[in-house]
Design an enzyme around this catalytic site. Structure first.
Site, mmCIF file in Angstrom:
data_model
loop_
_atom_site.group_PDB
_atom_site.id
_atom_site.type_symbol
_atom_site.label_atom_id
_atom_site.label_comp_id
_atom_site.label_asym_id
_atom_site.label_seq_id
_atom_site.Cartn_x
_atom_site.Cartn_y
_atom_site.Cartn_z
ATOM 1 N N CYS A 99 -89.731 14.752 43.878
ATOM 2 C CA CYS A 99 -89.712 13.816 42.748
ATOM 3 C C CYS A 99 -89.502 14.666 41.510
ATOM 4 O O CYS A 99 -90.432 15.342 41.057
ATOM 5 C CB CYS A 99 -91.017 13.028 42.659
ATOM 6 S SG CYS A 99 -91.135 12.018 41.164
ATOM 7 N N SER A 103 -94.115 12.972 40.360
ATOM 8 C CA SER A 103 -94.629 13.502 41.618
ATOM 9 C C SER A 103 -94.834 12.389 42.630
ATOM 10 O O SER A 103 -95.796 12.403 43.377
ATOM 11 C CB SER A 103 -95.946 14.214 41.374
ATOM 12 O OG SER A 103 -96.833 13.284 40.778
#
Lengths: 193, 95, 101
Positions: A99, A103
């Site tokens: 990502c 995250s």
């Protein structure tokens, strides 16, 4: 790597929590219960899904069609969780999940994301130099394997369904699940028999 | 009611809202202006650009879009790809 | 825009491919679960979302608003705390007085 929070942030957390408690928004007991619930999510859930997919063609199909339903079928409550998408490796194709913007991570089936997944180094480099990142794990892919880096930018959370390793013929699902670590489910490692 | 079918060639809008003030964008900078191929529609979700500011948010189609990885960076291994979730309003048809 | 014009810089959090981390190794073995601080912040985030007081998109917006020098200096859950406490302040759920030391 993780570092201890600064004292002013520890103090801010205490003041913030106290203010929320004073207004009846959260209680200490609710925080403790939420932590306990979150702690229960673990990569062993994702590993069990993969092992079942390797040994049960119907479940394999369900996993690719609807990852959330496949998780529910393992007893995981997906209510309120983002939809789970499953990325199936194939001969010549390996998936790696990152990502880059924050995250995003399939927490319902993998638990808390590890520090490295949230690190600037992984977020910046996995998308640009996936082979260099895999080399740091000591992961080498079979010849002529293309990498597909999946940038988890939006509403889904993604886990990898790796290929069942050679040499595992006749293994049952429990034994197979032991090969599937958290890193395998993100794509930084391969399961090895 | 999605506008792009699997296999459709698209271009990501070369727009930079972060230069115009506070915003929340889920389209990574490295993809702006780049061409890719729709892998498949992923359903429809509320627009995060509005949700982030607690504004009323329309439900919009989301796609998985595949890009050639080496051409994004002018480096890397031929055949490697990048797969990203993108909202429809960031996509326009490409040749 | 013309090919020779430099592109606008990415936002602080938008670091996919960022050259500044090109030579920063990823530390694969760093696998410890969050500490108590992290777990508490994480639990608060979930509880506030369950109560309809914030969305994950607002959490992200709050994290993205952290100035660049601090963004990279703060730990992950410190950024979250900054975001969720700021959001609750913005919404009038808590006051500046509450948060001041």
């Amino acid at each position: 790597m993780a570092h201890a929070p600064a004292p002013e942030n520890v103090a801010l957390l205490a003041r913030f929590t106290a203010a929320l408690a004073a207004r009846g928004i959260v209680t200490e007991a609710q925080i403790a219960e939420q932590i306990e619930r979150t702690d229960r999510a673990d990569p062993r859930i994702g590993a069990a899904m993969v092992a079942r997919a390797w040994t049960d063609a119907d479940y394999h199909a369900l996993m690719l069609r609807d990852g959330s339903q496949a998780a529910e079928a393992m007893g995981v409550s997906m209510a309120g969780a983002p939809p789970l998408g499953v990325l199936a490796d194939a001969p010549g194709l390996h998936h790696l999940v990152v990502c880059t913007l924050c995250s995003c991570y399939p927490r319902a089936v993998l638990g808390y994301p590890p520090h490295w997944y949230k690190s600037a180094a992984y977020r910046a480099r996995a998308i640009r130099d996936p082979r260099g990142v895999l080399a740091e794990w000591g992961t080498s892919l079979p010849e002529a394997t293309q990498i597909r880096v999946v940038d988890s930018t939006a509403d889904y959370r993604w886990m990898v369904l790796p290929m069942r390793p050679a040499g595992t013929e006749g293994w049952d699902a429990d034994r197979l699940a032991g090969l599937v670590t958290r890193d395998v489910l993100v794509g930084t490692r391969l399961p090895l028999a | 009611m999605t506008n792009f079918a699997p296999g459709a060639r698209i271009r990501v809008r070369a727009d930079y809202p972060e230069t115009r003030g506070p915003c929340h964008i889920r389209t990574p900078h490295y993809l702006r202006g780049r061409e890719g191929v729709v892998e498949r529609p992923l359903g429809a979700f509320r627009n995060p650009e509005d949700l982030a500011f607690a504004r009323p948010a329309a439900t919009i189609p989301l796609y998985h879009v595949r890009f050639d990885q080496p051409s994004l960076w002018n480096e890397g291994e031929a055949g490697d790809t990048v797969l990203v979730e993108l909202y429809e309003h960031w996509l326009e048809p490409a040749g | 825009m013309p090919d020779d014009a430099p592109l606008p810089a990415p936002a602080t959090h938008d670091i996919g491919g960022a050259p500044r981390f090109r030579c920063t190794p990823v530390e694969p073995d760093d696998a410890a679960p969050p500490d108590d601080f992290g777990k508490r912040v994480d639990a608060l985030r979930q509880l506030l979302a369950q109560r309809g007081l914030m969305t994950v998109d607002e959490l992200r917006r709050g994290v993205e608003a952290i100035p660049e020098a601090e963004y990279h200096a703060l730990g992950y859950y410190e950024r979250w705390l900054r975001s969720i406490s700021g959001l609750m302040l913005e919404k009038g759920v808590v006051t500046a007085e509450d948060l001041r030391g």
